[in-house]
Design a protein around this motif. Structure first.
Motif, short mmCIF file in Angstrom:
data_model
loop_
_atom_site.label_atom_id
_atom_site.label_comp_id
_atom_site.label_asym_id
_atom_site.label_seq_id
_atom_site.Cartn_x
_atom_site.Cartn_y
_atom_site.Cartn_z
N GLN A 7 0.83 -1.21 0.00
CA GLN A 7 0.00 0.00 0.00
C GLN A 7 0.87 1.26 0.00
O GLN A 7 0.56 2.24 -0.70
N ILE A 8 1.95 1.25 0.76
CA ILE A 8 2.86 2.41 0.79
C ILE A 8 3.49 2.62 -0.59
O ILE A 8 3.56 3.75 -1.08
N ILE A 9 3.90 1.54 -1.21
CA ILE A 9 4.50 1.65 -2.55
C ILE A 9 3.47 2.18 -3.54
O ILE A 9 3.78 3.03 -4.38
N GLU A 10 2.23 1.73 -3.41
CA GLU A 10 1.16 2.24 -4.27
C GLU A 10 0.93 3.74 -4.03
O GLU A 10 0.76 4.51 -4.97
N ALA A 11 0.94 4.14 -2.77
CA ALA A 11 0.76 5.55 -2.44
C ALA A 11 1.90 6.38 -3.00
O ALA A 11 1.68 7.51 -3.48
N MET A 12 3.10 5.84 -2.98
CA MET A 12 4.25 6.56 -3.53
C MET A 12 4.09 6.78 -5.04
O MET A 12 4.30 7.87 -5.53
N GLY A 13 3.73 5.70 -5.73
CA GLY A 13 3.68 5.76 -7.18
C GLY A 13 2.44 6.40 -7.76
O GLY A 13 2.50 7.06 -8.79
N GLU A 14 1.32 6.20 -7.09
CA GLU A 14 0.05 6.66 -7.66
C GLU A 14 -0.60 7.77 -6.86
O GLU A 14 -1.72 8.17 -7.16
N ASN A 15 0.08 8.23 -5.81
CA ASN A 15 -0.44 9.32 -4.99
C ASN A 15 -1.85 9.03 -4.47
O ASN A 15 -2.73 9.89 -4.48
N LYS A 16 -2.05 7.80 -3.97
CA LYS A 16 -3.37 7.37 -3.50
C LYS A 16 -3.52 7.58 -2.01
O LYS A 16 -2.90 6.90 -1.20
N LEU A 17 -4.38 8.52 -1.64
CA LEU A 17 -4.69 8.76 -0.22
C LEU A 17 -5.30 7.52 0.42
O LEU A 17 -5.04 7.22 1.59
N GLU A 18 -6.12 6.81 -0.33
CA GLU A 18 -6.78 5.62 0.20
C GLU A 18 -5.76 4.58 0.67
O GLU A 18 -5.96 3.92 1.69
N ALA A 19 -4.65 4.45 -0.04
CA ALA A 19 -3.61 3.49 0.35
C ALA A 19 -2.99 3.89 1.69
O ALA A 19 -2.73 3.04 2.54
N VAL A 20 -2.78 5.18 1.89
CA VAL A 20 -2.23 5.66 3.17
C VAL A 20 -3.26 5.44 4.27
O VAL A 20 -2.92 5.00 5.37
N ASP A 21 -4.52 5.73 4.00
CA ASP A 21 -5.58 5.50 4.98
C ASP A 21 -5.64 4.02 5.38
O ASP A 21 -5.82 3.70 6.56
N ASN A 22 -5.50 3.12 4.40
CA ASN A 22 -5.50 1.69 4.69
C ASN A 22 -4.36 1.33 5.64
O ASN A 22 -4.55 0.56 6.59
N CYS A 23 -3.19 1.88 5.39
CA CYS A 23 -2.03 1.62 6.26
C CYS A 23 -2.25 2.17 7.66
O CYS A 23 -1.91 1.52 8.65
N LEU A 24 -2.78 3.37 7.74
CA LEU A 24 -3.06 3.96 9.04
C LEU A 24 -4.03 3.09 9.85
O LEU A 24 -3.81 2.86 11.05
N LEU A 25 -5.05 2.59 9.21
CA LEU A 25 -6.04 1.74 9.88
C LEU A 25 -5.39 0.45 10.39
O LEU A 25 -5.56 0.08 11.55
N VAL A 26 -4.63 -0.21 9.53
CA VAL A 26 -3.98 -1.47 9.93
C VAL A 26 -3.00 -1.22 11.07
O VAL A 26 -3.00 -1.94 12.08
N MET A 27 -2.16 -0.19 10.95
CA MET A 27 -1.15 0.07 11.98
C MET A 27 -1.80 0.46 13.30
O MET A 27 -1.35 0.05 14.37
N ARG A 28 -2.87 1.25 13.24
CA ARG A 28 -3.58 1.61 14.49
C ARG A 28 -4.11 0.36 15.19
O ARG A 28 -4.00 0.22 16.41
N ASN A 29 -4.69 -0.54 14.39
CA ASN A 29 -5.23 -1.78 14.97
C ASN A 29 -4.12 -2.65 15.56
O ASN A 29 -4.27 -3.21 16.65
N LEU A 30 -3.00 -2.77 14.84
CA LEU A 30 -1.88 -3.54 15.36
C LEU A 30 -1.35 -2.93 16.66
O LEU A 30 -1.06 -3.64 17.62
N LYS A 31 -1.24 -1.62 16.66
CA LYS A 31 -0.70 -0.94 17.84
C LYS A 31 -1.65 -1.07 19.03
O LYS A 31 -1.20 -1.28 20.16
N GLU A 32 -2.93 -0.98 18.79
CA GLU A 32 -3.90 -1.17 19.89
C GLU A 32 -3.73 -2.55 20.51
O GLU A 32 -3.74 -2.70 21.73
N GLY A 33 -3.58 -3.55 19.67
CA GLY A 33 -3.37 -4.91 20.17
C GLY A 33 -2.06 -5.02 20.93
O GLY A 33 -1.99 -5.63 22.00
N TRP A 34 -1.01 -4.43 20.37
CA TRP A 34 0.31 -4.47 21.01
C TRP A 34 0.26 -3.78 22.37
O TRP A 34 0.79 -4.28 23.36
N ASP A 35 -0.36 -2.61 22.41
CA ASP A 35 -0.44 -1.83 23.65
C ASP A 35 -1.26 -2.56 24.73
O ASP A 35 -1.07 -2.30 25.91
#
Length: 142
Positions: free
Chosen positions: A93-121
């Motif tokens: 998703q990050i690579i897609e955001a880099m190449g295609e300037n897709k906000l949705e790809a960054v939003d997807n990453c933010l959602l996944v990382m937030r969920n992972l971090k909540e579980g980790w915390d």
């Protein structure tokens, strides 16, 4: 993982904290760093600031890669395999955001990382300490 994590954190702007953190805290810092770099990237994309977008997505990709590389793939665990797949998804998703300037790809990453971090915390201190003790015992050969 620990040395790789410290290096990854320091390479994206971490300071002395990384060298004094335990492995659990280091992963927390890496996750926080990824969230921060992704959020900065999203704002840069919205402002059409390509330099800031690129710089921060590159750093986020580095952090996610370090997290993925730090997984213990010798453990046959559904959790480890799922984490590997989630990190892989985020990297794509990050690579897609880099190449295609897709906000949705960054939003997807933010959602996944937030969920992972909540579980980790949410991991209880006792469980962390037990995992560290087991890991240290295995490293010594006990």
């Amino acid at each position: 993982m620990y040395k790789k994590g410290v290096n990854a954190y320091q390479s994206v702007g971490g300071r002395d904290q990384a060298t004094t953190a335990d492995p659990y805290q280091l992963i927390q810092m890496l996750m926080n760093g990824a969230l921060q770099k992704l959020a900065i990237s999203k704002g840069a994309m919205e402002r059409k600031d390509l330099e800031t977008k690129s710089e921060n997505l590159t750093k986020a990709l580095s952090i996610v890669s370090a997290l993925q590389e730090g997984l213990d793939m010798t453990v046959d665990s559904e959790v480890v395999n799922n984490m590997f797949d989630l990190y892989d998804y985020m990297k794509r998703q990050i690579i897609e955001a880099m190449g295609e300037n897709k906000l949705e790809a960054v939003d997807n990453c933010l959602l996944v990382m937030r969920n992972l971090k909540e579980g980790w915390d949410a991991i209880p201190v006792e469980a962390r300490n037990q995992a560290f003790a087991q890991r240290d015992q295995m490293a010594v050969g006990g």
